[in-house]
Design a protein around this motif. Structure first.
Motif, PDB file in Angstrom:
ATOM      1  N   HIS A  68      34.372  72.068  35.952  1.00 25.18           N
ATOM      2  CA  HIS A  68      35.661  71.355  36.138  1.00 25.18           C
ATOM      3  C   HIS A  68      35.585  70.588  37.456  1.00 25.18           C
ATOM      4  O   HIS A  68      35.748  71.162  38.533  1.00 25.18           O
ATOM      5  CB  HIS A  68      36.832  72.338  36.166  1.00 25.18           C
ATOM      6  N   HIS A  70      35.946  66.408  39.447  1.00 25.97           N
ATOM      7  CA  HIS A  70      36.399  65.016  39.377  1.00 25.97           C
ATOM      8  C   HIS A  70      35.479  64.162  40.247  1.00 25.97           C
ATOM      9  O   HIS A  70      35.883  63.702  41.323  1.00 25.97           O
ATOM     10  CB  HIS A  70      37.844  64.907  39.867  1.00 25.97           C
ATOM     11  N   ALA A 226      36.744  66.598  34.482  1.00 29.17           N
ATOM     12  CA  ALA A 226      37.983  67.183  33.976  1.00 29.17           C
ATOM     13  C   ALA A 226      39.067  66.164  33.635  1.00 29.17           C
ATOM     14  O   ALA A 226      40.092  66.549  33.063  1.00 29.17           O
ATOM     15  CB  ALA A 226      38.505  68.215  34.968  1.00 29.17           C
ATOM     16  N   LYS A 289      41.420  67.025  27.599  1.00 29.96           N
ATOM     17  CA  LYS A 289      42.032  67.773  28.697  1.00 29.96           C
ATOM     18  C   LYS A 289      43.547  67.774  28.545  1.00 29.96           C
ATOM     19  O   LYS A 289      44.172  66.720  28.517  1.00 29.96           O
ATOM     20  CB  LYS A 289      41.665  67.089  30.025  1.00 29.96           C
ATOM     21  N   HIS A 377      41.286  77.078  35.996  1.00 31.35           N
ATOM     22  CA  HIS A 377      42.127  77.512  37.126  1.00 31.35           C
ATOM     23  C   HIS A 377      42.549  78.974  37.018  1.00 31.35           C
ATOM     24  O   HIS A 377      42.339  79.722  37.957  1.00 31.35           O
ATOM     25  CB  HIS A 377      43.333  76.589  37.342  1.00 31.35           C
ATOM     26  N   ASP A 443      36.526  72.001  40.900  1.00 29.35           N
ATOM     27  CA  ASP A 443      37.690  71.114  40.972  1.00 29.35           C
ATOM     28  C   ASP A 443      37.577  70.132  42.137  1.00 29.35           C
ATOM     29  O   ASP A 443      38.582  69.589  42.581  1.00 29.35           O
ATOM     30  CB  ASP A 443      39.018  71.886  41.056  1.00 29.35           C
TER      31      ASP A 443
HETATM   32 ZN   LIG Z   1      41.092  69.361  38.297  1.00 28.08          ZN
END
Ligand SMILES: [Zn+2]
Length: 554
Positions: A68, A70, A226, A289, A377, A443
């Motif tokens: 996950h 970006h 993600a 997503k 998460h 993340d």
């Molecule tokens: Zn994220």
């Protein structure tokens, strides 16, 4: 026997095969692993044209896979006014001032990555920015992207005043007189952000390449992006296709196509078209997503019982289910029926339950599939839902770096979750004991993308010595939820490969798989666990080709 193109010798090869075998050496031909064994066995594969990489006692691991992340936004930010590597008010303001001076023609100062715990109550104010940039617009999201710091010029230009109501999906911070004070949460940031210039296609592309360079330097060879879209946020979809088309994409990437919650099932045709067009050797847009809730710090994460206030009193805040739970079941069932994997943002316990319920509904209608839906998460998981991950074959997609005592956790989360709920946070140990499939990711650019830092926290559940946002609470965070090193490495390699549907060709060092590997500067198992984060990646290879070398020889 034709000789190897590349051989790794004289080290510890931690294979992450089913038996967790350790070997000394590996031979590679045509990008694939052709032998794994002792130095003597591998030397038989070495010919005059073989390149021999002397591990010199270091460790060879399967390349990490971030489940996950970006990387395009992160890369674009690295090329903008990037605050991630700083951690004080003074440093932030100096960086903003310097950046504005160095880019005199930019009407917008964009970038971001500040940390809430630097400011009283997590809330910075506009006057700080006004003092360094009075005449141009400053718009800086924080490192989790849920709150944005703006100056007076930004509010003025967007017409945000004391009389502007809070949007349904956000909150404007105000001073005692009701004037906007300079922080915009969630959807409120869009009041200004929607006017910001989009990064140009070339800037997005440069961002992708920068993100890729950075992730390779941390031993990462594959990831799941993600949020992939042609328009929401930025057109990173086209950037991936462009990179895949011209050979610039050295990582393997699964793209999670953004589910637009303003639309319903009618968008599935568009998603199918994007999946079809987005199928290349290194990039596959095969996931959708769905963002089901927000984050705890702004009370937008969906909880079963209301949040507490700072005095410990029960409030009426229960967070937001971005997609109505019954509708969610329908969407997930439809997506599952079309062979999509669903990647949920499911942060607090109500959102986790809603996501699991939706997966269960899909299972009842469609029967078992191999779509490998996953919940990212999983900050708060109700104990009743822990066993459901295994039952529903839902993958737990953990961001382990957040599972420690630090300012954001101790001051902005625990008091508002209250007893016993704060103890349900990041229950990785419980999930593993309950037989859940575990994947790991960062993340980034929300937090550091360094897998060794993340593994360090998964194992120790406390601030790694290398952690930038240091704090003085070194208590272990929920010690029973710690993982051992082998489990953590497996989650970041095979576990994430599973979620990426890349487990048949990557994720472990086994004959027949691609030589996607990372060289770490020490045998992690031979050192104390509190030194994990101090280890460094020396080299990274994808399909036997060097994509990073710390000494610059790549
Ligand atoms: Zn994220």
């Amino acid at each position: 026997m034709s000789s190897a193109d590349l051989a790794f010798v004289n080290g510890t090869v931690y294979t992450v095969d089913a038996a967790r075998t350790r070997e000394q050496a590996v031979a590679v031909r045509d990008g694939r692993i052709v032998a794994v064994g002792s130095d003597d066995a591998i030397r038989e594969h070495v010919g005059p044209r073989s390149q021999v990489f002397d591990l010199a006692g270091r460790m060879l691991l399967p390349g990490f896979q971030d489940a996950h992340v970006h990387p395009v936004g992160g890369g674009v930010e690295r090329l903008q006014c990037d605050l991630h590597d700083l951690h004080s008010r003074e440093d932030y303001l100096l960086r903003v001032k310097t950046y504005a001076e160095e880019h005199p023609h930019r009407e917008w100062i964009l970038g971001g990555g500040w940390s809430m715990d630097v400011f009283p109550g997590g809330i910075p104010t506009k006057d700080l920015l006004d003092a360094v940039v009075p005449d141009r617009i400053v718009f800086l999201p924080n490192r989790d992207g849920h709150s944005t710091w703006v100056n007076s010029r930004a509010l003025e230009m967007a017409g945000v005043t004391a009389t502007t109501p809070d949007p349904a999906d956000g909150l404007i911070e105000r001073d005692g007189a009701g004037e906007p004070s300079g922080t915009l949460h969630e959807g409120a940031a869009e009041l200004v952000g929607r006017l910001a210039p989009e990064p140009t296609p070339d800037e997005v592309y440069e961002g992708l390449l920068e993100g890729q360079r950075y992730l390779h330097s941390l031993g990462i060879t594959a990831w799941q992006d993600a949020i992939v879209s042609t328009g929401y946020w930025m057109d990173n979809y086209s950037a991936y296709l462009r990179a895949a088309g011209n050979g610039d994409l050295t990582a393997r990437v699964v793209g999670a196509l953004w589910w637009d919650r303003e639309r319903g099932e009618d968008q599935i045709d568009d998603l199918l078209e994007l999946r079809e067009r987005g199928r290349t050797e290194r990039f596959a847009a095969s996931t959708v997503k769905i963002m089901q809730d927000g984050v705890c710090e702004t009370f937008t994460a969906a909880v079963l019982e209301p949040y507490l206030d700072a005095e410990g009193r029960v409030t009426d805040k229960r967070g937001i289910s971005f997609v109505e739970p019954e509708a969610l079941k329908g969407y997930v069932t439809a997506l599952d029926g079309h062979g999509f994997q669903v990647h949920f943002h499911a942060l607090a316990e109500r959102a986790v339950r809603e996501a699991l319920d939706a997966i269960e509904a899909a299972l009842e209608t469609n029967g078992p599939t191999d779509n490998r839906h996953h919940l990212a998460h999983i900050q708060v998981v109700h104990p009743d839902d822990v066993p459901r991950f295994r039952e529903l074959r839902a993958v737990a997609n953990a961001q382990p770096l957040w599972a420690m005592h630090e300012g954001q956790m101790d001051d902005l989360t625990i008091p508002f979750l209250g007893e016993p709920r704060w103890r349900w946070q990041y229950p990785f140990g419980s999930l593993v004991r309950a037989g859940a499939n575990l994947a790991m990711g960062s993340d980034w650019s929300v937090s550091s993308p360094d897998p060794l830092e993340e593994i360090s926290v998964a194992v120790n559940r406390k601030t790694p010595p290398t952690y930038l946002y240091g704090n003085d609470n070194h208590e272990v965070f929920l010690p029973e939820e710690r993982l051992d090193l082998a489990t953590s490495i497996a989650a970041f390699t095979m576990g994430s490969a599973h979620v990426n549907h890349l487990d048949e060709v990557t994720g472990s060092i086994e004959v027949g798989k691609f030589a996607d590997v990372a060289v770490v500067d020490r045998d992690l198992f031979a050192h104390p666990v509190d030194e994990i984060a101090s280890a460094q990646v020396d080299a990274t290879f994808v399909q036997g080709a060097s994509v990073y070398a710390r000494d610059g020889t790549s």
